[in-house]
Design a protein around this motif. Sequence first.
Motif, PDB file in Angstrom:
ATOM      1  N   TYR A  38      -8.850  10.000  -5.364  1.00  0.00           N
ATOM      2  CA  TYR A  38      -7.690   9.310  -4.807  1.00  0.00           C
ATOM      3  C   TYR A  38      -8.029   8.666  -3.461  1.00  0.00           C
ATOM      4  N   TYR A  39      -8.839   9.334  -2.673  1.00  0.00           N
ATOM      5  CA  TYR A  39      -9.282   8.794  -1.388  1.00  0.00           C
ATOM      6  C   TYR A  39      -9.978   7.450  -1.612  1.00  0.00           C
ATOM      7  N   ASP A  40     -10.942   7.430  -2.527  1.00  0.00           N
ATOM      8  CA  ASP A  40     -11.681   6.191  -2.819  1.00  0.00           C
ATOM      9  C   ASP A  40     -10.766   5.122  -3.397  1.00  0.00           C
ATOM     10  N   TYR A  41      -9.853   5.530  -4.262  1.00  0.00           N
ATOM     11  CA  TYR A  41      -8.897   4.606  -4.854  1.00  0.00           C
ATOM     12  C   TYR A  41      -8.070   3.918  -3.761  1.00  0.00           C
ATOM     13  N   CYS A  42      -7.572   4.714  -2.813  1.00  0.00           N
ATOM     14  CA  CYS A  42      -6.765   4.159  -1.723  1.00  0.00           C
ATOM     15  C   CYS A  42      -7.584   3.224  -0.842  1.00  0.00           C
ATOM     16  N   LEU A  43      -8.818   3.603  -0.533  1.00  0.00           N
ATOM     17  CA  LEU A  43      -9.654   2.737   0.312  1.00  0.00           C
ATOM     18  C   LEU A  43      -9.907   1.391  -0.359  1.00  0.00           C
ATOM     19  N   LYS A  44     -10.090   1.394  -1.673  1.00  0.00           N
ATOM     20  CA  LYS A  44     -10.267   0.125  -2.390  1.00  0.00           C
ATOM     21  C   LYS A  44      -9.009  -0.729  -2.270  1.00  0.00           C
ATOM     22  N   LEU A  45      -7.849  -0.098  -2.397  1.00  0.00           N
ATOM     23  CA  LEU A  45      -6.588  -0.834  -2.235  1.00  0.00           C
ATOM     24  C   LEU A  45      -6.465  -1.356  -0.814  1.00  0.00           C
ATOM     25  N   PHE A  46      -6.752  -0.508   0.178  1.00  0.00           N
ATOM     26  CA  PHE A  46      -6.679  -0.938   1.574  1.00  0.00           C
ATOM     27  C   PHE A  46      -7.560  -2.163   1.799  1.00  0.00           C
ATOM     28  N   ASN A  47      -8.788  -2.126   1.290  1.00  0.00           N
ATOM     29  CA  ASN A  47      -9.704  -3.260   1.440  1.00  0.00           C
ATOM     30  C   ASN A  47      -9.166  -4.499   0.744  1.00  0.00           C
ATOM     31  N   ARG A  48      -8.603  -4.323  -0.444  1.00  0.00           N
ATOM     32  CA  ARG A  48      -8.096  -5.458  -1.224  1.00  0.00           C
ATOM     33  C   ARG A  48      -6.952  -6.167  -0.501  1.00  0.00           C
ATOM     34  N   VAL A  49      -6.073  -5.403   0.159  1.00  0.00           N
ATOM     35  CA  VAL A  49      -4.921  -6.031   0.824  1.00  0.00           C
ATOM     36  C   VAL A  49      -5.198  -6.339   2.297  1.00  0.00           C
ATOM     37  N   GLY A  50      -6.368  -5.948   2.804  1.00  0.00           N
ATOM     38  CA  GLY A  50      -6.724  -6.244   4.186  1.00  0.00           C
ATOM     39  C   GLY A  50      -6.171  -5.258   5.197  1.00  0.00           C
ATOM     40  N   TYR A  51      -5.876  -4.031   4.749  1.00  0.00           N
ATOM     41  CA  TYR A  51      -5.333  -3.001   5.638  1.00  0.00           C
ATOM     42  C   TYR A  51      -6.486  -2.176   6.204  1.00  0.00           C
ATOM     43  N   SER A  52      -6.636  -2.208   7.519  1.00  0.00           N
ATOM     44  CA  SER A  52      -7.777  -1.510   8.134  1.00  0.00           C
ATOM     45  C   SER A  52      -7.353  -0.710   9.365  1.00  0.00           C
ATOM     46  N   ALA A  53      -6.235  -0.028   9.261  1.00  0.00           N
ATOM     47  CA  ALA A  53      -5.762   0.786  10.388  1.00  0.00           C
ATOM     48  C   ALA A  53      -6.778   1.878  10.710  1.00  0.00           C
ATOM     49  N   ARG A  54      -6.811   2.266  11.954  1.00  0.00           N
ATOM     50  CA  ARG A  54      -7.685   3.359  12.376  1.00  0.00           C
ATOM     51  C   ARG A  54      -7.174   4.646  11.744  1.00  0.00           C
ATOM     52  N   ARG A  55      -8.049   5.338  11.005  1.00  0.00           N
ATOM     53  CA  ARG A  55      -7.672   6.593  10.358  1.00  0.00           C
ATOM     54  C   ARG A  55      -8.024   7.768  11.269  1.00  0.00           C
ATOM     55  N   ILE A  56      -7.072   8.679  11.419  1.00  0.00           N
ATOM     56  CA  ILE A  56      -7.292   9.896  12.199  1.00  0.00           C
ATOM     57  C   ILE A  56      -6.989  11.092  11.293  1.00  0.00           C
ATOM     58  N   PRO A  57      -7.604  12.243  11.581  1.00  0.00           N
ATOM     59  CA  PRO A  57      -7.422  13.403  10.692  1.00  0.00           C
ATOM     60  C   PRO A  57      -5.960  13.833  10.569  1.00  0.00           C
ATOM     61  N   GLU A  58      -5.569  14.076   9.341  1.00  0.00           N
ATOM     62  CA  GLU A  58      -4.217  14.535   9.049  1.00  0.00           C
ATOM     63  C   GLU A  58      -4.165  16.055   9.216  1.00  0.00           C
ATOM     64  N   PRO A  59      -3.187  16.563   9.966  1.00  0.00           N
ATOM     65  CA  PRO A  59      -3.066  18.022  10.080  1.00  0.00           C
ATOM     66  C   PRO A  59      -2.721  18.645   8.730  1.00  0.00           C
ATOM     67  N   ALA A  60      -3.143  19.868   8.510  1.00  0.00           N
ATOM     68  CA  ALA A  60      -2.895  20.542   7.235  1.00  0.00           C
ATOM     69  C   ALA A  60      -1.414  20.865   7.034  1.00  0.00           C
ATOM     70  N   ASP A  61      -0.687  21.108   8.102  1.00  0.00           N
ATOM     71  CA  ASP A  61       0.716  21.485   8.001  1.00  0.00           C
ATOM     72  C   ASP A  61       1.600  20.245   8.159  1.00  0.00           C
ATOM     73  N   HIS A  62       2.496  20.025   7.191  1.00  0.00           N
ATOM     74  CA  HIS A  62       3.319  18.805   7.254  1.00  0.00           C
ATOM     75  C   HIS A  62       4.330  18.840   8.397  1.00  0.00           C
ATOM     76  N   HIS A  63       4.718  20.014   8.878  1.00  0.00           N
ATOM     77  CA  HIS A  63       5.632  20.075  10.024  1.00  0.00           C
ATOM     78  C   HIS A  63       4.930  19.565  11.290  1.00  0.00           C
ATOM     79  N   ILE A  64       3.664  19.915  11.437  1.00  0.00           N
ATOM     80  CA  ILE A  64       2.883  19.414  12.573  1.00  0.00           C
ATOM     81  C   ILE A  64       2.715  17.899  12.439  1.00  0.00           C
TER      82      ILE A  64
END
Length: 138
Positions: A38-64
């Motif tokens: 899914y990670y690779d799938y999303c990156l291909k989509l991001f590249n296709r639409v020109g989305y290149s936001a800076r990615r930062i690590p997602e915390p494990a807890d959704h409340h955080i």
Amino acid sequence: MVACIASSHRAAKRRRVSLLDLQSDNLFWFDRKLNPAYYDYCLKLFNRVGYSARRIPEPADHHILLGLIAEGQGIALVPKSLHSVTRKGVVFKQIVEGDQLSIRLSVAYQPAAASPMVLTLVAMLKERFSAQGASAVA
């Protein structure tokens, strides 16, 4: 998937947002080892639409994660089911490219040889997903 953004975000009043509307925001993103396909799938989509936001690590807890978003430290693309979690300071927006961020899942089984547990699971899946436009619920 929906965009989770701070309620003070410039796009917070829009009904839908494009990934490109969020280009200048940090994107909280999951580690590839959690779901490489899914990670690779999303990156291909991001590249296709020109989305290149800076990615930062997602915390494990959704409340955080929601707290960090409310503080304006970034945005996240999250499953629609997280929308049911209420958190002051965040809003969830439909993504114009949202359909492209979804993946299809299939279940294969042999009805004649299936155990009662498998048949129960299949019945539950049919009931849950056939109303949501499942393409081949048989």
